[in-house]
Design a protein around this motif. Structure first.
Motif, PDB file in Angstrom:
ATOM      1  N   VAL A 194      42.109  -1.141  58.477  1.00 34.85           N
ATOM      2  CA  VAL A 194      42.634  -2.425  58.001  1.00 34.85           C
ATOM      3  C   VAL A 194      41.672  -2.973  56.957  1.00 34.85           C
ATOM      4  N   VAL A 195      42.217  -3.321  55.795  1.00 37.49           N
ATOM      5  CA  VAL A 195      41.406  -3.890  54.714  1.00 37.49           C
ATOM      6  C   VAL A 195      41.994  -5.240  54.322  1.00 37.49           C
ATOM      7  N   ASN A 196      41.180  -6.064  53.682  1.00 36.39           N
ATOM      8  CA  ASN A 196      41.585  -7.425  53.361  1.00 36.39           C
ATOM      9  C   ASN A 196      41.593  -7.687  51.855  1.00 36.39           C
ATOM     10  N   TYR A 197      42.525  -8.560  51.467  1.00 41.59           N
ATOM     11  CA  TYR A 197      42.534  -8.982  50.061  1.00 41.59           C
ATOM     12  C   TYR A 197      43.181 -10.358  49.965  1.00 41.59           C
ATOM     13  N   GLY A 198      42.565 -11.234  49.195  1.00 40.79           N
ATOM     14  CA  GLY A 198      43.126 -12.553  48.940  1.00 40.79           C
ATOM     15  C   GLY A 198      42.776 -12.992  47.535  1.00 40.79           C
ATOM     16  N   ARG A 199      43.479 -14.012  47.068  1.00 44.93           N
ATOM     17  CA  ARG A 199      43.186 -14.521  45.726  1.00 44.93           C
ATOM     18  C   ARG A 199      43.427 -16.035  45.673  1.00 44.93           C
ATOM     19  N   PRO A 223      49.050 -10.724  47.192  1.00 42.79           N
ATOM     20  CA  PRO A 223      49.520 -11.822  48.042  1.00 42.79           C
ATOM     21  C   PRO A 223      49.519 -13.147  47.273  1.00 42.79           C
ATOM     22  N   PRO A 224      50.242 -14.137  47.769  1.00 44.67           N
ATOM     23  CA  PRO A 224      50.157 -15.461  47.143  1.00 44.67           C
ATOM     24  C   PRO A 224      48.761 -16.040  47.345  1.00 44.67           C
ATOM     25  N   PRO A 225      48.359 -16.993  46.497  1.00 48.62           N
ATOM     26  CA  PRO A 225      47.041 -17.602  46.668  1.00 48.62           C
ATOM     27  C   PRO A 225      46.900 -18.220  48.057  1.00 48.62           C
ATOM     28  N   GLY A 226      45.693 -18.115  48.591  1.00 43.26           N
ATOM     29  CA  GLY A 226      45.455 -18.687  49.912  1.00 43.26           C
ATOM     30  C   GLY A 226      44.665 -17.741  50.794  1.00 43.26           C
ATOM     31  N   LYS A 227      44.984 -17.751  52.050  1.00 45.06           N
ATOM     32  CA  LYS A 227      44.263 -16.944  53.023  1.00 45.06           C
ATOM     33  C   LYS A 227      44.449 -15.452  52.739  1.00 45.06           C
ATOM     34  N   PRO A 228      43.367 -14.670  52.798  1.00 40.40           N
ATOM     35  CA  PRO A 228      43.496 -13.224  52.568  1.00 40.40           C
ATOM     36  C   PRO A 228      44.467 -12.573  53.551  1.00 40.40           C
ATOM     37  N   HIS A 229      45.136 -11.543  53.074  1.00 40.39           N
ATOM     38  CA  HIS A 229      46.061 -10.786  53.916  1.00 40.39           C
ATOM     39  C   HIS A 229      45.381  -9.517  54.425  1.00 40.39           C
ATOM     40  N   ARG A 230      45.904  -9.013  55.545  1.00 43.83           N
ATOM     41  CA  ARG A 230      45.410  -7.763  56.128  1.00 43.83           C
ATOM     42  C   ARG A 230      46.385  -6.634  55.805  1.00 43.83           C
ATOM     43  N   TYR A 231      45.835  -5.569  55.281  1.00 42.41           N
ATOM     44  CA  TYR A 231      46.644  -4.408  54.881  1.00 42.41           C
ATOM     45  C   TYR A 231      46.298  -3.234  55.801  1.00 42.41           C
ATOM     46  N   VAL A 232      47.303  -2.748  56.502  1.00 43.01           N
ATOM     47  CA  VAL A 232      47.120  -1.670  57.468  1.00 43.01           C
ATOM     48  C   VAL A 232      47.496  -0.343  56.810  1.00 43.01           C
ATOM     49  N   ILE A 233      46.520   0.532  56.666  1.00 44.99           N
ATOM     50  CA  ILE A 233      46.745   1.864  56.099  1.00 44.99           C
ATOM     51  C   ILE A 233      46.686   2.861  57.256  1.00 44.99           C
ATOM     52  N   GLN A 288      51.063  -6.508  38.129  1.00 42.82           N
ATOM     53  CA  GLN A 288      52.220  -7.191  37.559  1.00 42.82           C
ATOM     54  C   GLN A 288      52.120  -8.670  37.892  1.00 42.82           C
ATOM     55  N   ALA A 289      52.848  -9.482  37.129  1.00 44.45           N
ATOM     56  CA  ALA A 289      52.891 -10.927  37.353  1.00 44.45           C
ATOM     57  C   ALA A 289      51.484 -11.513  37.392  1.00 44.45           C
ATOM     58  N   GLU A 290      51.140 -12.232  38.497  1.00 46.10           N
ATOM     59  CA  GLU A 290      49.832 -12.896  38.555  1.00 46.10           C
ATOM     60  C   GLU A 290      48.700 -11.945  38.915  1.00 46.10           C
ATOM     61  N   CYS A 291      49.024 -10.742  39.326  1.00 49.42           N
ATOM     62  CA  CYS A 291      47.988  -9.806  39.775  1.00 49.42           C
ATOM     63  C   CYS A 291      47.643  -8.820  38.669  1.00 49.42           C
TER      64      CYS A 291
END
Length: 199
Positions: A194-199, A148-158, A63-66
């Motif tokens: 923990v996995v990472n994602y940024g844009r 996440p907003p553009p910038g530094k990747p975020h960490r997602y804890v599953i 959705q939106a920018e993603c």
């Protein structure tokens, strides 16, 4: 101590010498009192959906920018604690501003289940198991992928939780924060990644 070992050895077949019996008995006593001698195998979590610890496009929000597939990840867990009666799963962005961001929370997964296929959330797989999913912070029920907003990747804890009860009395669509609280009250142990994602 020597006399006790000799007595034990006399009750055994003749090919067992007192020295052999004492050595065997000593080894057994050592193992019984060694830290971790009977440690349980660790509760572990793996996923075929992530490579090198990074979120793939299939798991990204749509959705939106993603522009992703918004498919919940494939998950497999092993060696849950003894006494486990059900499982629960959460996915949380610890780097989101404020209190963080809940992407997914599901409870009521039967104890006999040890994996989920990709897209279990929206495909109906979880519903068939009798599991219930929370309302995430996108204000939708079920899985909502990273965005996440553009910038530094975020960490997602599953996290997969082994629970002491088969019924947390949670209803579909209740807030993920409520799911997290109730899961915590019945947790026997957990496995996470923990996995990472940024844009």
């Amino acid at each position: 101590m020597r006399s006790r070992c000799l007595v034990v050895s006399l009750a055994l077949p003749l090919y067992r010498t007192p020295f052999f019996t004492c050595a065997t008995l000593g080894l057994a006593l050592f193992l019984m009192h060694s830290p971790g001698a009977f440690a349980e195998t660790p509760f572990t979590l793996t996923s075929a959906s992530f490579h090198s610890g990074k979120v793939e496009a299939a798991q990204v929000f749509n959705q939106a920018e993603c522009k992703g597939g918004n498919r919940s990840p494939q998950l497999t867990w092993r060696d849950a604690p003894a006494g486990t009666r059900s499982f629960a799963i959460t996915m949380f962005d610890q780097d989101a501003p404020g209190r963080g961001w809940w992407h997914w929370a599901v409870a009521g997964i039967p104890a006999k289940v040890d994996s989920l296929p990709e897209n279990a959330s929206s495909s109906g797989f979880l519903t068939k198991l009798g599991a219930v999913e929370a309302r995430n912070d996108f204000d939708t029920d079920g899985y909502g992928g990273p965005c996440p907003p553009p910038g530094k990747p975020h960490r997602y804890v599953i996290t997969v939780y082994a629970l002491s009860t088969a019924d947390l009395r949670l209803a579909q669509g209740r807030p993920a924060l409520m799911f997290d609280h109730e899961i915590g009250t019945a947790s026997l142990g957990s496995a996470r990644m923990v996995v990472n994602y940024g844009r």
